[in-house]
Design a protein around this motif. Structure first.
Motif, PDB file in Angstrom:
ATOM      1  N   SER A 156      -2.494  89.765  89.120  1.00 31.32           N
ATOM      2  CA  SER A 156      -3.760  90.466  89.345  1.00 31.32           C
ATOM      3  C   SER A 156      -4.483  90.673  88.029  1.00 31.32           C
ATOM      4  CB  SER A 156      -3.514  91.816  90.028  1.00 31.32           C
ATOM      5  OG  SER A 156      -2.698  92.652  89.229  1.00 31.32           O
ATOM      6  N   VAL A 157      -5.816  90.620  88.105  1.00 29.64           N
ATOM      7  CA  VAL A 157      -6.685  90.852  86.945  1.00 29.64           C
ATOM      8  C   VAL A 157      -7.672  91.939  87.354  1.00 29.64           C
ATOM      9  CG1 VAL A 157      -8.391  89.869  85.378  1.00 29.64           C
ATOM     10  CG2 VAL A 157      -6.470  88.471  86.155  1.00 29.64           C
ATOM     11  N   ALA A 158      -7.649  93.075  86.628  1.00 35.11           N
ATOM     12  CA  ALA A 158      -8.468  94.223  87.000  1.00 35.11           C
ATOM     13  C   ALA A 158      -9.391  94.621  85.863  1.00 35.11           C
ATOM     14  CB  ALA A 158      -7.571  95.406  87.377  1.00 35.11           C
ATOM     15  N   ASP A 159     -10.531  95.195  86.235  1.00 32.02           N
ATOM     16  CA  ASP A 159     -11.478  95.725  85.251  1.00 32.02           C
ATOM     17  C   ASP A 159     -11.916  97.109  85.702  1.00 32.02           C
ATOM     18  OD1 ASP A 159     -14.034  95.650  86.883  1.00 32.02           O
ATOM     19  OD2 ASP A 159     -13.541  93.523  86.942  1.00 32.02           O
ATOM     20  N   LYS A 160     -12.612  97.809  84.841  1.00 33.18           N
ATOM     21  CA  LYS A 160     -13.146  99.137  85.154  1.00 33.18           C
ATOM     22  C   LYS A 160     -14.667  99.097  85.211  1.00 33.18           C
ATOM     23  CE  LYS A 160      -9.161 101.210  85.285  1.00 33.18           C
ATOM     24  NZ  LYS A 160      -8.658 101.752  86.564  1.00 33.18           N
ATOM     25  N   GLY A 161     -15.178  98.002  85.764  1.00 32.52           N
ATOM     26  CA  GLY A 161     -16.617  97.807  85.832  1.00 32.52           C
ATOM     27  C   GLY A 161     -17.270  98.515  87.003  1.00 32.52           C
ATOM     28  N   PRO A 162     -18.470  98.096  87.380  1.00 38.72           N
ATOM     29  CA  PRO A 162     -19.244  98.785  88.432  1.00 38.72           C
ATOM     30  C   PRO A 162     -18.705  98.580  89.841  1.00 38.72           C
ATOM     31  CG  PRO A 162     -20.404  96.830  87.707  1.00 38.72           C
ATOM     32  CD  PRO A 162     -19.230  96.980  86.798  1.00 38.72           C
ATOM     33  N   GLY A 163     -17.815  97.625  90.022  1.00 41.96           N
ATOM     34  CA  GLY A 163     -17.304  97.355  91.357  1.00 41.96           C
ATOM     35  C   GLY A 163     -18.240  96.460  92.160  1.00 41.96           C
ATOM     36  N   ILE A 164     -17.782  96.071  93.350  1.00 37.42           N
ATOM     37  CA  ILE A 164     -18.527  95.138  94.200  1.00 37.42           C
ATOM     38  C   ILE A 164     -18.740  95.795  95.559  1.00 37.42           C
ATOM     39  CG2 ILE A 164     -18.525  92.834  95.229  1.00 37.42           C
ATOM     40  CD1 ILE A 164     -16.470  92.047  93.075  1.00 37.42           C
ATOM     41  N   PRO A 165     -19.965  95.759  96.093  1.00 37.56           N
ATOM     42  CA  PRO A 165     -20.224  96.350  97.420  1.00 37.56           C
ATOM     43  C   PRO A 165     -19.343  95.710  98.492  1.00 37.56           C
ATOM     44  CG  PRO A 165     -22.289  95.855  96.297  1.00 37.56           C
ATOM     45  CD  PRO A 165     -21.200  95.238  95.472  1.00 37.56           C
ATOM     46  N   LYS A 166     -18.945  96.513  99.487  1.00 34.94           N
ATOM     47  CA  LYS A 166     -18.046  96.031 100.538  1.00 34.94           C
ATOM     48  C   LYS A 166     -18.625  94.858 101.317  1.00 34.94           C
ATOM     49  CE  LYS A 166     -15.420 100.281 101.400  1.00 34.94           C
ATOM     50  NZ  LYS A 166     -15.035 101.298 102.406  1.00 34.94           N
ATOM     51  N   ASP A 167     -19.946  94.862 101.546  1.00 31.44           N
ATOM     52  CA  ASP A 167     -20.539  93.802 102.353  1.00 31.44           C
ATOM     53  C   ASP A 167     -20.516  92.449 101.649  1.00 31.44           C
ATOM     54  OD1 ASP A 167     -22.382  94.817 100.471  1.00 31.44           O
ATOM     55  OD2 ASP A 167     -24.065  93.981 101.595  1.00 31.44           O
ATOM     56  N   LYS A 168     -20.207  92.445 100.334  1.00 28.15           N
ATOM     57  CA  LYS A 168     -20.169  91.189  99.584  1.00 28.15           C
ATOM     58  C   LYS A 168     -18.749  90.667  99.378  1.00 28.15           C
ATOM     59  CE  LYS A 168     -24.479  92.075  97.110  1.00 28.15           C
ATOM     60  NZ  LYS A 168     -25.153  92.186  95.796  1.00 28.15           N
ATOM     61  N   LEU A 169     -17.757  91.532  99.593  1.00 29.09           N
ATOM     62  CA  LEU A 169     -16.374  91.142  99.317  1.00 29.09           C
ATOM     63  C   LEU A 169     -15.943  89.939 100.153  1.00 29.09           C
ATOM     64  CD1 LEU A 169     -14.595  94.629  99.038  1.00 29.09           C
ATOM     65  CD2 LEU A 169     -15.267  93.098  97.185  1.00 29.09           C
ATOM     66  N   GLN A 170     -16.354  89.912 101.427  1.00 27.04           N
ATOM     67  CA  GLN A 170     -15.900  88.837 102.325  1.00 27.04           C
ATOM     68  C   GLN A 170     -16.497  87.481 101.981  1.00 27.04           C
ATOM     69  OE1 GLN A 170     -17.358  89.357 106.349  1.00 27.04           O
ATOM     70  NE2 GLN A 170     -19.150  90.482 105.647  1.00 27.04           N
ATOM     71  N   HIS A 171     -17.542  87.487 101.126  1.00 26.72           N
ATOM     72  CA  HIS A 171     -18.205  86.218 100.790  1.00 26.72           C
ATOM     73  C   HIS A 171     -17.830  85.699  99.402  1.00 26.72           C
ATOM     74  CE1 HIS A 171     -20.661  86.747 104.339  1.00 26.72           C
ATOM     75  NE2 HIS A 171     -21.095  87.922 103.894  1.00 26.72           N
ATOM     76  N   LEU A 172     -17.076  86.459  98.634  1.00 27.24           N
ATOM     77  CA  LEU A 172     -16.840  86.108  97.230  1.00 27.24           C
ATOM     78  C   LEU A 172     -16.193  84.739  97.046  1.00 27.24           C
ATOM     79  CD1 LEU A 172     -15.645  89.500  95.654  1.00 27.24           C
ATOM     80  CD2 LEU A 172     -17.859  88.367  95.424  1.00 27.24           C
ATOM     81  N   PHE A 173     -15.351  84.335  97.983  1.00 27.35           N
ATOM     82  CA  PHE A 173     -14.648  83.059  97.840  1.00 27.35           C
ATOM     83  C   PHE A 173     -15.325  81.922  98.618  1.00 27.35           C
ATOM     84  CE2 PHE A 173     -11.536  86.424  97.130  1.00 27.35           C
ATOM     85  CZ  PHE A 173     -11.027  86.055  95.894  1.00 27.35           C
ATOM     86  N   ASP A 174     -16.546  82.196  99.108  1.00 28.26           N
ATOM     87  CA  ASP A 174     -17.303  81.150  99.794  1.00 28.26           C
ATOM     88  C   ASP A 174     -17.923  80.198  98.779  1.00 28.26           C
ATOM     89  OD1 ASP A 174     -16.685  82.444 102.106  1.00 28.26           O
ATOM     90  OD2 ASP A 174     -18.687  83.302 102.426  1.00 28.26           O
ATOM     91  N   ARG A 175     -18.071  78.961  99.205  1.00 26.57           N
ATOM     92  CA  ARG A 175     -18.695  77.971  98.328  1.00 26.57           C
ATOM     93  C   ARG A 175     -20.169  78.324  98.096  1.00 26.57           C
ATOM     94  NH1 ARG A 175     -17.925  71.784  99.881  1.00 26.57           N
ATOM     95  NH2 ARG A 175     -18.567  72.673 101.874  1.00 26.57           N
ATOM     96  N   TYR A 176     -20.626  78.229  96.858  1.00 30.02           N
ATOM     97  CA  TYR A 176     -22.003  78.450  96.407  1.00 30.02           C
ATOM     98  C   TYR A 176     -22.403  79.926  96.380  1.00 30.02           C
ATOM     99  CZ  TYR A 176     -22.191  73.519  97.824  1.00 30.02           C
ATOM    100  OH  TYR A 176     -21.925  72.195  98.006  1.00 30.02           O
ATOM    101  N   TYR A 177     -21.478  80.840  96.677  1.00 31.73           N
ATOM    102  CA  TYR A 177     -21.867  82.251  96.701  1.00 31.73           C
ATOM    103  C   TYR A 177     -21.904  82.804  95.285  1.00 31.73           C
ATOM    104  CZ  TYR A 177     -22.189  87.154  98.006  1.00 31.73           C
ATOM    105  OH  TYR A 177     -22.614  88.448  98.149  1.00 31.73           O
ATOM    106  N   ARG A 178     -23.020  83.482  94.971  1.00 27.60           N
ATOM    107  CA  ARG A 178     -23.171  84.064  93.646  1.00 27.60           C
ATOM    108  C   ARG A 178     -23.470  85.547  93.794  1.00 27.60           C
ATOM    109  NH1 ARG A 178     -26.610  80.844  89.485  1.00 27.60           N
ATOM    110  NH2 ARG A 178     -28.328  81.870  90.533  1.00 27.60           N
ATOM    111  N   VAL A 179     -22.751  86.379  93.042  1.00 25.87           N
ATOM    112  CA  VAL A 179     -22.908  87.828  93.142  1.00 25.87           C
ATOM    113  C   VAL A 179     -24.153  88.279  92.392  1.00 25.87           C
ATOM    114  CG1 VAL A 179     -21.905  90.054  92.574  1.00 25.87           C
ATOM    115  CG2 VAL A 179     -20.446  88.210  93.392  1.00 25.87           C
ATOM    116  N   ASP A 180     -24.934  89.106  93.054  1.00 27.30           N
ATOM    117  CA  ASP A 180     -26.102  89.720  92.431  1.00 27.30           C
ATOM    118  C   ASP A 180     -25.738  91.170  92.154  1.00 27.30           C
ATOM    119  OD1 ASP A 180     -28.508  90.626  91.600  1.00 27.30           O
ATOM    120  OD2 ASP A 180     -29.534  90.405  93.528  1.00 27.30           O
TER     121      ASP A 180
END
Length: 490
Positions: free
Chosen positions: A419-443
């Motif tokens: 596991s690799v962890a950070d103490k950053g701002p975090g990711i909204p729940k509605d975006k978590l399910q798409h993180l490993f999708d092809r072409y998905y970029r986090v805003d």
């Protein structure tokens, strides 16, 4: 009239008895109780009897089937008594050999002065061919009904929406998929009802195209968005084909609605990706070209002061282009099934440390590593390093204010977890399910980060090909933890 022809000669030309005997239909006379009084040769031939075997020897009802005898007593005789005539009753007559044939039976009663029936004159027409024709018609109708049910059964099984319309364009059949998609409990769906389900911007196009097809009797092909039972619009390919009879007259329209939403969105996603990829590649290449142009101007300068910074800039941009091209190649290999794995046993501790060297060398982040130095995995080390480096780079990119990155590797039952962890701002729940999708970029926080949206997709594919699991845990304001598992043995 010529002299050679007298009334006697003309009369001799007509043999009434011969006409009676050889008529194309059967003639029969019988008494009030049914005793046969007279019968022509045509009917005798059909029945297989001689005249002396029938006349005054048999009752007409003897030639009828049991059902015919009941009908004769209960319907024929009362009808004849009342009206004096019956027309084209359908009966089966039995032949001498026991076989039967269908006839149409018409009769006229002969009455005495007291209006009592003395005898009955009947005409019998062989109805065998007509019955055969009726049976064929019934058989054909039954076959048509069965084929219709088969069509409807098959239409209900396929995933497309199937419909038919009459020559005027009014829908007269919809399959179960159609009913389910639009949630139609009454199973009624007219053209007007269709219009309310079409996306407003597509509605005018459809009306114009459908009207043109109805007018010209040409196929309809149009792509539009239809609203499903959940209220969402999805792209469909709508087709309608006219069915013409042998006289080239329009009889019916056969139509289908094929869901192409995934295909349309994939094309849109592909176009967006090409645009993003072009931009992402153009930026470092432009910077690299600028650095090379400056280096070219300074090539004769004996002591170029900017040389080290230009070389550093050029190297940085070359690495960025190499990373982008590498991602494209990896995706191409994954799609073609050509991502080969060279699995072997290796220790996780040294591998993870090697993945951190490029970040540690910059001195901007502190990386805290915790785990069992003896823990081993059975995998393709190069590919696993690619995953770990991607996780670390994402922590640097998306949590720059964290300054600390935490890496842990622990043992489970037959697998190792990294596991690799950070103490950053975090990711909204509605975006978590798409993180490993092809072409998905986090805003994140309204800022669109660079990249092709392929890194985590490639990581997920690599781990899945190792029969492992991959995931992310995140809380807004607290940070994110990306993790994956690997088998410890082959």
């Amino acid at each position: 009239m010529p002299d050679d022809f007298s009334k006697e000669v003309l009369a001799s030309l007509i043999d009434a008895e011969a006409l009676y005997d050889q008529a194309p239909c059967g003639y029969l006379s019988f008494s009030a109780d049914g005793t046969v009084l007279k019968i022509n040769q045509t009917l005798l031939t059909w029945l297989g009897y001689r005249a002396d075997e029938v006349i005054f020897q048999k009752n007409f009802s003897e030639f009828l089937s049991k059902g015919g005898q009941i009908h004769y007593e209960m319907f024929f005789r009362p009808m004849l008594n009342v009206s004096g005539t019956v027309k084209e009753l359908s009966y089966e007559l039995a032949k001498r050999d026991g076989t039967t044939f269908h006839v149409l039976f018409s009769a006229v009663a002969i009455r005495n002065a007291q209006n009592a029936i003395l005898a009955v004159n009947a005409i019998i027409t062989d109805n065998t061919h007509r019955k055969h024709y009726e049976r064929e018609i019934l058989k054909a109708k039954k076959l048509a009904e069965e084929e219709k049910r088969t069509f409807q059964f098959l239409a209900d099984l396929i995933p497309e929406m199937i419909w038919t319309a009459d020559a005027a364009g009014e829908i007269d059949y919809i399959n179960e998929r159609f009913i389910h998609y639009f949630a139609l409990p009454d199973k009624v769906f007219s053209v007007n009802r269709i219009l309310t389900k079409i996306q407003p911007d597509d509605r005018k196009r459809f009306i114009a195209s459908w009207a043109e097809s109805l007018l010209s009797v040409n196929d309809l092909h149009i792509e539009l968005q239809l609203q499903n039972s959940s209220g969402q619009y999805e792209w469909h390919a709508v087709k309608a084909v006219p069915y013409l009879n042998e006289g080239r007259e329009l009889v019916k329209w056969f139509g289908s609605c094929t869901n192409i939403d995934v295909h349309k969105r994939a094309l849109k996603q592909k176009d967006e990706f090409i645009s993003i990829a072009s931009h992402e590649l153009k930026t470092p290449i432009t910077s690299l070209m600028g650095a090379l142009q400056l280096l070219d101007r300074m090539k004769n300068d004996p002591s170029p002061k900017m040389l080290p910074s230009l070389i550093e800039r050029a190297n940085k941009n070359v690495k960025k282009v190499n990373t982008l091209v590498g991602d494209l190649l990896n995706v191409s290999q994954l799609n073609a099934g050509q991502l080969h794995l060279n699995k072997a046993r290796f220790k996780l501790g040294p591998m993870i440390f090697n993945c951190c060297e490029h970040i540690l060398a910059e001195g901007r982040f502190e990386i805290l590593i915790e785990g069992d130095d003896s823990l081993e995995a059975f995998a393709d080390q190069t590919r696993i390093e690619q995953v770990v480096i991607n996780f670390i780079n994402n922590a640097v990119k998306y949590a720059p204010a964290s300054k600390q990155i935490f890496i842990a590797y622990t043992a489970g039952q037959g697998f190792a977890k990294i596991s690799v962890a950070d103490k950053g701002p975090g990711i909204p729940k509605d975006k978590l399910q798409h993180l490993f999708d092809r072409y998905y970029r986090v805003d994140s926080a309204g800022s669109q980060y660079s990249g092709l949206g392929l890194g985590l997709y490639i990581c997920a594919e690599i781990i899945q090909r190792h029969s492992g699991e991959i995931g992310v845990d995140s809380q807004l304001g607290e940070g994110s933890t990306f993790w994956f598992t690997l088998p410890c043995s082959s």
